[in-house]
Design a protein around this motif. Structure first.
Motif, short mmCIF file in Angstrom:
data_model
loop_
_atom_site.label_atom_id
_atom_site.label_comp_id
_atom_site.label_asym_id
_atom_site.label_seq_id
_atom_site.Cartn_x
_atom_site.Cartn_y
_atom_site.Cartn_z
N VAL A 1 1.46 3.70 -7.04
CA VAL A 1 1.78 3.16 -5.23
C VAL A 1 2.26 4.61 -4.36
CG1 VAL A 1 2.33 2.16 -3.52
CG2 VAL A 1 1.12 0.75 -5.28
N PRO A 2 2.01 5.40 -3.13
CA PRO A 2 2.86 6.33 -2.88
C PRO A 2 3.99 5.79 -1.77
CG PRO A 2 0.95 5.24 -1.54
CD PRO A 2 0.47 4.44 -2.63
N VAL A 3 5.15 6.74 -2.25
CA VAL A 3 6.23 6.41 -1.25
C VAL A 3 6.86 7.60 -0.61
CG1 VAL A 3 8.57 6.25 -2.64
CG2 VAL A 3 7.07 5.02 -4.16
N LEU A 4 7.78 7.07 0.13
CA LEU A 4 7.68 8.43 1.44
C LEU A 4 9.34 8.18 1.13
CD1 LEU A 4 8.33 10.33 3.22
CD2 LEU A 4 7.18 8.50 5.24
N VAL A 5 10.38 9.06 0.63
CA VAL A 5 12.08 8.73 0.62
C VAL A 5 12.33 8.98 2.14
CG1 VAL A 5 14.01 9.69 -0.10
CG2 VAL A 5 12.72 8.96 -1.78
N VAL A 6 12.61 8.22 2.43
CA VAL A 6 14.27 8.71 3.94
C VAL A 6 15.11 8.78 3.75
CG1 VAL A 6 11.39 8.50 5.56
CG2 VAL A 6 13.87 6.49 4.36
N ASP B 1 0.88 -1.04 0.08
CA ASP B 1 0.17 -0.04 -0.04
C ASP B 1 0.99 1.25 -0.18
OD1 ASP B 1 -2.47 -1.25 0.14
OD2 ASP B 1 -1.63 -1.91 2.67
N VAL B 2 1.76 1.24 0.86
CA VAL B 2 2.98 2.25 0.27
C VAL B 2 4.32 1.54 0.67
CG1 VAL B 2 2.74 2.40 2.78
CG2 VAL B 2 3.86 4.27 1.46
N VAL B 3 5.36 2.46 0.20
CA VAL B 3 6.67 2.32 0.13
C VAL B 3 7.93 3.15 1.03
CG1 VAL B 3 9.22 1.24 -1.03
CG2 VAL B 3 6.75 1.23 -2.05
N LEU B 4 8.27 2.74 1.93
CA LEU B 4 9.34 3.10 2.41
C LEU B 4 10.71 3.27 2.18
CD1 LEU B 4 9.51 5.24 5.12
CD2 LEU B 4 10.00 3.55 6.23
N SER C 1 -3.93 8.15 -1.11
CA SER C 1 -3.80 7.35 -2.52
C SER C 1 -5.48 6.36 -2.83
CB SER C 1 -3.22 6.59 -2.10
OG SER C 1 -3.00 5.24 -1.33
N HIS C 2 -6.17 6.51 -0.94
CA HIS C 2 -7.20 5.62 -1.51
C HIS C 2 -8.45 6.79 -1.46
CE1 HIS C 2 -6.04 1.71 0.58
NE2 HIS C 2 -5.60 1.71 -0.59
N GLY C 3 -7.92 7.63 -1.86
CA GLY C 3 -8.95 9.55 -1.91
C GLY C 3 -10.41 9.15 -0.36
N ARG D 1 3.11 10.27 9.02
CA ARG D 1 3.10 10.63 7.61
C ARG D 1 2.88 9.75 6.30
NH1 ARG D 1 7.30 14.50 5.61
NH2 ARG D 1 7.46 16.70 7.51
N LEU D 2 3.31 7.93 6.46
CA LEU D 2 2.65 6.58 6.10
C LEU D 2 1.09 6.50 6.05
CD1 LEU D 2 6.00 3.92 6.99
CD2 LEU D 2 5.55 5.03 4.81
N LYS D 3 0.79 6.69 6.59
CA LYS D 3 -1.02 6.78 6.94
C LYS D 3 -2.19 7.46 6.41
CE LYS D 3 -1.45 4.18 11.58
NZ LYS D 3 -1.86 4.13 12.82
N ALA D 4 -0.59 8.87 6.18
CA ALA D 4 -1.84 9.48 5.27
C ALA D 4 -1.30 9.53 3.58
CB ALA D 4 -0.48 11.02 5.45
N LEU D 5 -0.77 9.38 3.77
CA LEU D 5 -0.30 8.53 2.38
C LEU D 5 -0.66 7.64 1.83
CD1 LEU D 5 3.94 9.15 1.65
CD2 LEU D 5 2.75 10.47 0.89
N VAL D 6 -1.19 6.83 2.65
CA VAL D 6 -2.44 5.64 2.06
C VAL D 6 -3.99 6.31 2.18
CG1 VAL D 6 -3.08 3.65 3.33
CG2 VAL D 6 -0.96 3.69 3.26
N ARG D 7 -3.49 6.78 2.82
CA ARG D 7 -5.01 7.77 2.83
C ARG D 7 -5.45 8.27 1.96
NH1 ARG D 7 -4.32 8.74 8.58
NH2 ARG D 7 -4.09 11.31 8.09
#
Length: 227
Positions: free
Chosen positions: A73-78, A46-49, A119-121, A111-117
């Motif tokens: 798929v949303p990607v959070l770069v660290v 659902d999301v990539v870190l 992406s799911h509208g 932030r990960l949860k926000a990206l998933v939300r």
């Protein structure tokens, strides 16, 4: 929520994995760029870190190949790369958000949860003139930015995520403090501070004795509500 965590620092990966699992994520880990791309195609998270400095294949190349394949798929770069040009490059290659090491683990999970939300509208986090910009965590009263602390932001987002519903004190404690030991009145103190921050926004933070807290639009009520 399934997260693919690509991080070659094993100690950091262990710590992140524990926190994310405790926040409801199903975590798949890998420490190599080539393995990450193969696992991404196989698992469909659902999301990539995604860390950028990886053995096998650089994280930026992993990101580029993900997007070239048409994935949204949303990607959070660290990353430890703090230069502005590195952040711009990552965002231009298709990253949805960016965190520079060292970072707060609770902020990362949020932030990960926000990206998933997103992406799911999921609906925007707002009440009356009060609004939270999910990608940045900035809080606004209309067009005016508000100065809120990290914990005040966590409290506000937990309330805005359940519009029109009372949120229990234990749920708020977990959303704000996690497993951190704090005083019994920590939430009450934070609620008091947040009430002051949001004055003039048309949003009202109401205490429901024995139930929890509720954020409401004053314009939707027929009269004053006890706080």
């Amino acid at each position: 929520m399934k997260v693919l965590m690509v991080e070659d620092d094993l100690a950091l990966g262990d710590a992140l994995g524990r926190v994310l699992q405790g926040r409801g994520f199903e975590v798949t880990r890998c420490a190599d760029g080539v393995e990450a791309l193969a696992m991404f195609r196989r698992r469909r998270p659902d999301v990539v870190l995604l860390d950028l400095s990886l053995p096998g294949m650089d994280g930026m190349e992993v990101l580029r190949l993900m997007r070239d394949g048409g994935s949204q798929v949303p990607v959070l770069v660290v990353t430890a790369r703090s230069a502005v040009q590195d952040r711009v490059l990552g965002l231009n290659e298709g990253a949805d958000d960016y965190l520079t090491k060292p970072f707060d683990i609770e902020e990362l999970a949020a932030r990960l949860k926000a990206l998933v939300r997103r992406s799911h509208g999921a609906p925007e986090l707002r009440c009356a003139l009060l609004r939270v910009d999910e990608p940045t965590g900035a809080v606004f009263r209309g067009a005016t930015p508000l100065d809120v602390s990290t914990r005040e932001l966590a409290l506000l987002k937990a309330l805005l995520a359940r519009p029109g519903q009372a949120v229990g004190k234990e749920d708020l404690h977990h959303a704000v403090f996690g497993d951190e030991p704090v005083g019994a009145d920590a939430i009450e103190v934070l609620v008091h501070r947040l009430r002051k921050r949001i004055q003039g926004s048309g949003a009202q933070l109401v205490t429901l004795r024995g139930v929890g807290y509720l954020l409401i639009d004053e314009a939707m009520t027929e009269g004053p509500v006890a706080v």
